[in-house]
Design a protein around this motif. Sequence first.
Motif, mmCIF file in Angstrom:
data_model
loop_
_atom_site.group_PDB
_atom_site.id
_atom_site.type_symbol
_atom_site.label_atom_id
_atom_site.label_comp_id
_atom_site.label_asym_id
_atom_site.label_seq_id
_atom_site.Cartn_x
_atom_site.Cartn_y
_atom_site.Cartn_z
ATOM 1 N N ALA A 140 38.582 52.391 27.538
ATOM 2 C CA ALA A 140 39.890 52.848 27.060
ATOM 3 C C ALA A 140 40.464 53.979 27.906
ATOM 4 O O ALA A 140 41.679 54.132 27.991
ATOM 5 C CB ALA A 140 39.798 53.289 25.601
ATOM 6 N N LEU A 141 39.602 54.772 28.538
ATOM 7 C CA LEU A 141 40.112 55.891 29.335
ATOM 8 C C LEU A 141 40.913 55.429 30.548
ATOM 9 O O LEU A 141 41.727 56.177 31.068
ATOM 10 C CB LEU A 141 38.968 56.797 29.770
ATOM 11 C CG LEU A 141 38.313 57.609 28.653
ATOM 12 C CD1 LEU A 141 37.218 58.489 29.224
ATOM 13 C CD2 LEU A 141 39.331 58.447 27.910
ATOM 14 N N GLY A 142 40.691 54.195 30.970
ATOM 15 C CA GLY A 142 41.471 53.665 32.075
ATOM 16 C C GLY A 142 42.928 53.419 31.695
ATOM 17 O O GLY A 142 43.799 53.309 32.543
ATOM 18 N N PHE A 143 43.203 53.365 30.403
ATOM 19 C CA PHE A 143 44.554 53.091 29.918
ATOM 20 C C PHE A 143 45.162 54.272 29.178
ATOM 21 O O PHE A 143 46.303 54.214 28.737
ATOM 22 C CB PHE A 143 44.542 51.871 28.985
ATOM 23 C CG PHE A 143 44.098 50.630 29.689
ATOM 24 C CD1 PHE A 143 44.989 49.888 30.443
ATOM 25 C CD2 PHE A 143 42.781 50.214 29.626
ATOM 26 C CE1 PHE A 143 44.578 48.759 31.118
ATOM 27 C CE2 PHE A 143 42.362 49.071 30.282
ATOM 28 C CZ PHE A 143 43.260 48.340 31.030
ATOM 29 N N ALA A 144 44.415 55.328 28.991
ATOM 30 C CA ALA A 144 44.897 56.491 28.238
ATOM 31 C C ALA A 144 46.039 57.178 28.977
ATOM 32 O O ALA A 144 46.051 57.260 30.195
ATOM 33 C CB ALA A 144 43.755 57.469 28.015
ATOM 34 N N GLN A 145 46.983 57.640 28.214
ATOM 35 C CA GLN A 145 48.114 58.375 28.772
ATOM 36 C C GLN A 145 48.233 59.698 28.036
ATOM 37 O O GLN A 145 47.876 59.799 26.865
ATOM 38 C CB GLN A 145 49.410 57.583 28.597
ATOM 39 C CG GLN A 145 49.409 56.267 29.329
ATOM 40 C CD GLN A 145 50.688 55.488 29.087
ATOM 41 O OE1 GLN A 145 51.552 55.894 28.325
ATOM 42 N NE2 GLN A 145 50.807 54.347 29.728
ATOM 43 N N PRO A 146 48.738 60.718 28.695
ATOM 44 C CA PRO A 146 48.897 62.002 28.013
ATOM 45 C C PRO A 146 49.875 61.878 26.848
ATOM 46 O O PRO A 146 50.832 61.111 26.908
ATOM 47 C CB PRO A 146 49.444 62.942 29.080
ATOM 48 C CG PRO A 146 49.747 62.109 30.262
ATOM 49 C CD PRO A 146 49.180 60.753 30.068
ATOM 50 N N ARG B 145 27.579 55.894 36.968
ATOM 51 C CA ARG B 145 28.169 56.407 35.728
ATOM 52 C C ARG B 145 29.585 55.840 35.612
ATOM 53 O O ARG B 145 30.326 55.793 36.587
ATOM 54 C CB ARG B 145 28.227 57.920 35.746
ATOM 55 C CG ARG B 145 26.827 58.515 35.860
ATOM 56 C CD ARG B 145 26.896 59.950 35.639
ATOM 57 N NE ARG B 145 26.715 60.109 34.195
ATOM 58 C CZ ARG B 145 26.415 61.236 33.610
ATOM 59 N NH1 ARG B 145 26.302 62.316 34.318
ATOM 60 N NH2 ARG B 145 26.256 61.307 32.320
ATOM 61 N N SER B 146 29.919 55.421 34.436
ATOM 62 C CA SER B 146 31.257 54.878 34.233
ATOM 63 C C SER B 146 31.882 55.479 32.991
ATOM 64 O O SER B 146 31.190 55.886 32.067
ATOM 65 C CB SER B 146 31.203 53.353 34.105
ATOM 66 O OG SER B 146 30.420 52.987 32.995
ATOM 67 N N ALA B 147 33.178 55.537 33.002
ATOM 68 C CA ALA B 147 33.934 56.060 31.865
ATOM 69 C C ALA B 147 34.176 54.932 30.863
ATOM 70 O O ALA B 147 34.190 53.764 31.241
ATOM 71 C CB ALA B 147 35.264 56.617 32.346
#
Length: 72
Positions: free
Chosen positions: A14-20, A9-11
């Motif tokens: 873009a979630l690898g670069f998302a910031q709060p 399973r992979s995300a």
Amino acid sequence: MTTQLQAPRSAPFALGFAQPRQAHPVAPFSYDRKQQVNVLTDGSRAADNLPLLMGTSTTTSTAGSATHNDDD
């Protein structure tokens, strides 16, 4: 008996670069309707504060567009 392989399973990429989300910066001045200028908390004019101008580059606000009816 046949063994089925499952893909890991992979995300989404873009979630690898998302910031709060960060809060918007709050200006250290506010618009004074009576004087029609931006003022600091001590009541002095924001435009006269050189360190503030160097740090923020401006003291403009949107209040002027609401007070000048002759800009049409």
